[in-house]
Write a protein that holds these residues in place. Structure first.
Motif, PDB file in Angstrom:
ATOM      1  N   MET A  78      33.965  48.010  31.734  1.00 49.89           N
ATOM      2  CA  MET A  78      35.010  48.805  32.586  1.00 49.89           C
ATOM      3  C   MET A  78      34.179  48.423  34.021  1.00 49.89           C
ATOM      4  O   MET A  78      34.786  48.377  34.800  1.00 49.89           O
ATOM      5  N   TYR A 110      32.648  46.013  35.428  1.00 51.13           N
ATOM      6  CA  TYR A 110      32.758  44.652  36.034  1.00 51.13           C
ATOM      7  C   TYR A 110      34.289  44.674  36.635  1.00 51.13           C
ATOM      8  O   TYR A 110      34.464  44.062  37.581  1.00 51.13           O
ATOM      9  N   LEU A 111      35.320  45.150  35.651  1.00 54.41           N
ATOM     10  CA  LEU A 111      36.734  45.318  36.109  1.00 54.41           C
ATOM     11  C   LEU A 111      36.801  45.887  37.282  1.00 54.41           C
ATOM     12  O   LEU A 111      37.421  45.560  38.431  1.00 54.41           O
ATOM     13  N   LEU A 114      41.284  51.380  33.292  1.00 58.18           N
ATOM     14  CA  LEU A 114      40.353  51.966  34.210  1.00 58.18           C
ATOM     15  C   LEU A 114      40.960  53.391  34.692  1.00 58.18           C
ATOM     16  O   LEU A 114      40.374  54.310  34.643  1.00 58.18           O
ATOM     17  N   SER A 144      35.338  44.195  40.359  1.00 57.43           N
ATOM     18  CA  SER A 144      36.020  42.911  40.664  1.00 57.43           C
ATOM     19  C   SER A 144      37.266  43.305  41.557  1.00 57.43           C
ATOM     20  O   SER A 144      37.488  42.808  42.490  1.00 57.43           O
ATOM     21  N   ILE A 145      37.908  44.562  41.283  1.00 56.63           N
ATOM     22  CA  ILE A 145      38.873  45.004  41.809  1.00 56.63           C
ATOM     23  C   ILE A 145      38.666  45.347  43.521  1.00 56.63           C
ATOM     24  O   ILE A 145      39.327  45.129  44.398  1.00 56.63           O
TER      25      ILE A 145
END
Length: 164
Positions: free
Chosen positions: A1, A3-4, A31, A7-8
């Motif tokens: 979570m 990392y995502l 998320l 990244s966003i």
């Protein structure tokens, strides 16, 4: 979570406003509002504004999920994604036992408690697959989202905010 989420934020940072970033994050499965509130805290968005934006972002997909998830799943079962759909349904079925026991209260608590695997997306899928009435599902999910927003505000701006 994490990392995502990073990244966003990295991808959108300096391209759009922090408020738009947390709005988008709040609409993304996994998320959802929980990630949106953490991002809002990190981006320095006022907690009251962040709560409102995250609630709006998290509630937007819900009616679509409630209305169309069964139809989409039935279509996808006829494709090469059938194994994945059966896996999603099995996961939703496993999580639905407590919700079935407590009905609307169970759905509310499932969405409200910010732990991995719970939230508005999964709660909406479960409600649709279990045949909840639209009005009951939306009310329980909305109240769960608001409760999760309060909990995440305290965690992101209070407890976590102290360490960041």
């Amino acid at each position: 979570m994490e990392y995502l989420l990073n990244s966003i934020v990295d991808f959108l940072y300096n391209k759009v406003t922090p408020e738009f970033i947390i709005f988008i994050i709040s609409m993304i499965p996994i998320l959802e509002l929980r990630g949106g509130m953490i991002a809002a805290s990190l981006l320095g968005v006022n907690w009251k504004i962040a709560m409102l934006i995250c609630i709006l972002g998290n509630i937007i997909p819900i009616p679509f999920i409630l209305l169309f998830v069964k139809k989409i799943f039935n279509l996808l079962k006829k494709t090469r994604f059938s194994k994945l759909i059966y896996k999603f349904e099995q996961k939703a079925d496993n999580k639905s036992k407590d919700i079935l026991k407590y009905k609307k209260l169970g759905l509310f608590l499932f969405v409200a408690i910010p732990i991995p695997g719970t939230g508005a997306w999964t709660g909406s899928m479960i409600a649709a697959l279990l045949g909840f009435k639209m009005k009951n599902a939306i009310v329980s999910i909305l109240l769960g989202i608001i409760s999760a927003a309060i909990i995440m505000s305290i965690l992101s701006y209070g407890v976590l905010g102290f360490f960041i």
